[in-house]
Design a protein around this motif. Sequence first.
Motif, PDB file in Angstrom:
ATOM      1  N   CYS A 193      49.437  77.836  62.106  1.00 32.76           N
ATOM      2  CA  CYS A 193      48.477  78.165  60.826  1.00 32.76           C
ATOM      3  C   CYS A 193      48.811  76.841  60.001  1.00 32.76           C
ATOM      4  O   CYS A 193      47.812  75.950  59.537  1.00 32.76           O
ATOM      5  N   PRO A 205      43.251  72.436  60.451  1.00 24.35           N
ATOM      6  CA  PRO A 205      42.458  71.887  59.305  1.00 24.35           C
ATOM      7  C   PRO A 205      42.050  73.083  58.576  1.00 24.35           C
ATOM      8  O   PRO A 205      41.899  74.159  59.207  1.00 24.35           O
ATOM      9  N   PHE A 224      40.554  86.228  63.191  1.00 23.94           N
ATOM     10  CA  PHE A 224      42.013  85.778  63.010  1.00 23.94           C
ATOM     11  C   PHE A 224      42.977  86.554  63.392  1.00 23.94           C
ATOM     12  O   PHE A 224      43.506  87.180  62.826  1.00 23.94           O
ATOM     13  N   HIS A 225      43.389  86.225  64.721  1.00 24.18           N
ATOM     14  CA  HIS A 225      44.203  87.092  65.379  1.00 24.18           C
ATOM     15  C   HIS A 225      45.676  86.795  64.761  1.00 24.18           C
ATOM     16  O   HIS A 225      46.663  87.811  65.147  1.00 24.18           O
ATOM     17  N   ALA A 239      46.479  86.213  61.393  1.00 21.52           N
ATOM     18  CA  ALA A 239      46.554  86.378  60.174  1.00 21.52           C
ATOM     19  C   ALA A 239      47.404  87.417  59.422  1.00 21.52           C
ATOM     20  O   ALA A 239      47.686  88.594  60.097  1.00 21.52           O
ATOM     21  N   GLY A 287      36.468  85.001  61.243  1.00 23.47           N
ATOM     22  CA  GLY A 287      36.403  83.907  60.783  1.00 23.47           C
ATOM     23  C   GLY A 287      34.960  83.222  61.310  1.00 23.47           C
ATOM     24  O   GLY A 287      34.204  83.951  62.197  1.00 23.47           O
ATOM     25  N   LEU A 288      34.516  82.409  60.546  1.00 25.18           N
ATOM     26  CA  LEU A 288      33.208  81.644  60.759  1.00 25.18           C
ATOM     27  C   LEU A 288      33.327  80.232  60.864  1.00 25.18           C
ATOM     28  O   LEU A 288      33.559  79.731  59.411  1.00 25.18           O
TER      29      LEU A 288
HETATM   30  C1  LIG Z   1      40.701  78.725  55.937  1.00 26.97           C
HETATM   31  S1  LIG Z   1      40.453  79.452  57.341  1.00 26.97           S
HETATM   32  C2  LIG Z   1      38.690  78.893  57.538  1.00 26.97           C
HETATM   33  C3  LIG Z   1      38.138  79.255  58.981  1.00 26.97           C
HETATM   34  C4  LIG Z   1      36.605  79.310  59.050  1.00 26.97           C
HETATM   35  N1  LIG Z   1      36.116  78.036  59.063  1.00 26.97           N
HETATM   36  C5  LIG Z   1      36.048  80.179  58.031  1.00 26.97           C
HETATM   37  O1  LIG Z   1      35.648  79.804  57.022  1.00 26.97           O
HETATM   38  O2  LIG Z   1      36.053  81.412  58.217  1.00 26.97           O
HETATM   39  C6  LIG Z   1      40.949  78.029  58.405  1.00 26.97           C
HETATM   40  C7  LIG Z   1      42.549  78.042  58.457  1.00 26.97           C
HETATM   41  O3  LIG Z   1      42.996  79.548  59.174  1.00 26.97           O
HETATM   42  C8  LIG Z   1      44.058  79.674  59.950  1.00 26.97           C
HETATM   43  N2  LIG Z   1      43.826  79.969  61.203  1.00 26.97           N
HETATM   44  C9  LIG Z   1      42.924  79.338  62.151  1.00 26.97           C
HETATM   45  N3  LIG Z   1      42.881  80.067  63.325  1.00 26.97           N
HETATM   46  C10 LIG Z   1      43.500  81.226  63.000  1.00 26.97           C
HETATM   47  C11 LIG Z   1      43.913  82.418  63.647  1.00 26.97           C
HETATM   48  N4  LIG Z   1      43.351  82.783  64.908  1.00 26.97           N
HETATM   49  N5  LIG Z   1      44.760  83.562  63.272  1.00 26.97           N
HETATM   50  C12 LIG Z   1      45.003  83.177  61.907  1.00 26.97           C
HETATM   51  N6  LIG Z   1      44.703  82.275  61.083  1.00 26.97           N
HETATM   52  C13 LIG Z   1      44.063  81.066  61.489  1.00 26.97           C
HETATM   53  C14 LIG Z   1      44.535  78.248  59.945  1.00 26.97           C
HETATM   54  O4  LIG Z   1      45.576  78.066  58.973  1.00 26.97           O
HETATM   55  C15 LIG Z   1      43.421  77.167  59.278  1.00 26.97           C
HETATM   56  O5  LIG Z   1      43.686  76.138  58.668  1.00 26.97           O
END
Ligand SMILES: C[S@@+](CC[C@H](N)C(=O)[O-])C[C@H]1O[C@@H](n2cnc3c(N)ncnc32)[C@H](O)[C@@H]1O
Length: 171
Positions: free
Chosen positions: A22, A26, A64-65, A67, A98-99
């Motif tokens: 994480c 980005p 977000f597996h 999270a 997530g999107l």
């Molecule tokens: C703020 S989220 C935004 C994701 C997407 N663009 C949204 O708006 O739903 C992006 C962050 O989520 C975390 N992340 C990405 N993939 C993940 C996953 N599979 N499980 C948990 N956290 C994740 C990473 O820290 C990444 O920087």
Amino acid sequence: MNPDQTFQLRPIGLVHSPFKECKDAPIQPAMAQGAVGSIRVFDEFAAGLKDLAGFDRIWLLFWFHRAGTVRMSVTPFLDSQERGLFATRAPARPNPIGLSHVRLLAVEGSLLRVADLDLLDGTPLLDIKPYVHRFDCAEAIRSGWLDTVSITSPTADDRFAKTEEKKGNTV
Ligand SMILES: C[S@@+](CC[C@H](N)C(=O)[O-])C[C@H]1O[C@@H](n2cnc3c(N)ncnc32)[C@H](O)[C@@H]1O
């Protein structure tokens, strides 16, 4: 409707990303500086990729597996104040969906090459939809608390990660 009702989801594919943790990923595709990866769509769904190659960008809906704890109040990556979860894109969601819209570089059979990834390696993909400028780019002047912050770092940290990841264990 029964508020305790549950729904079953199954992944349609898997994301292969350069980001393993994480804290290295980005915060959004807009901050991903072209980070390149791929998506392997499972064979039974591959026929659904027909005609996708004509789109520059695609929406990815994913799980977000990795999270951690669900919270209704979070301090987002770009802020120092607590905000209501649903006014943020934080992963700490009751349904951790997530999107992201990413750049579609190529469709090679059931493999999609993509750029601008903000997802972790191994993220389960729930759906793909074409990004359509005419549908998806609406004028919106106000962006709430985000209008008051500047982007100090394009990269996340581990504040929303599972405890195992925070301790440095492999997850
Ligand atoms: C703020 S989220 C935004 C994701 C997407 N663009 C949204 O708006 O739903 C992006 C962050 O989520 C975390 N992340 C990405 N993939 C993940 C996953 N599979 N499980 C948990 N956290 C994740 C990473 O820290 C990444 O920087």
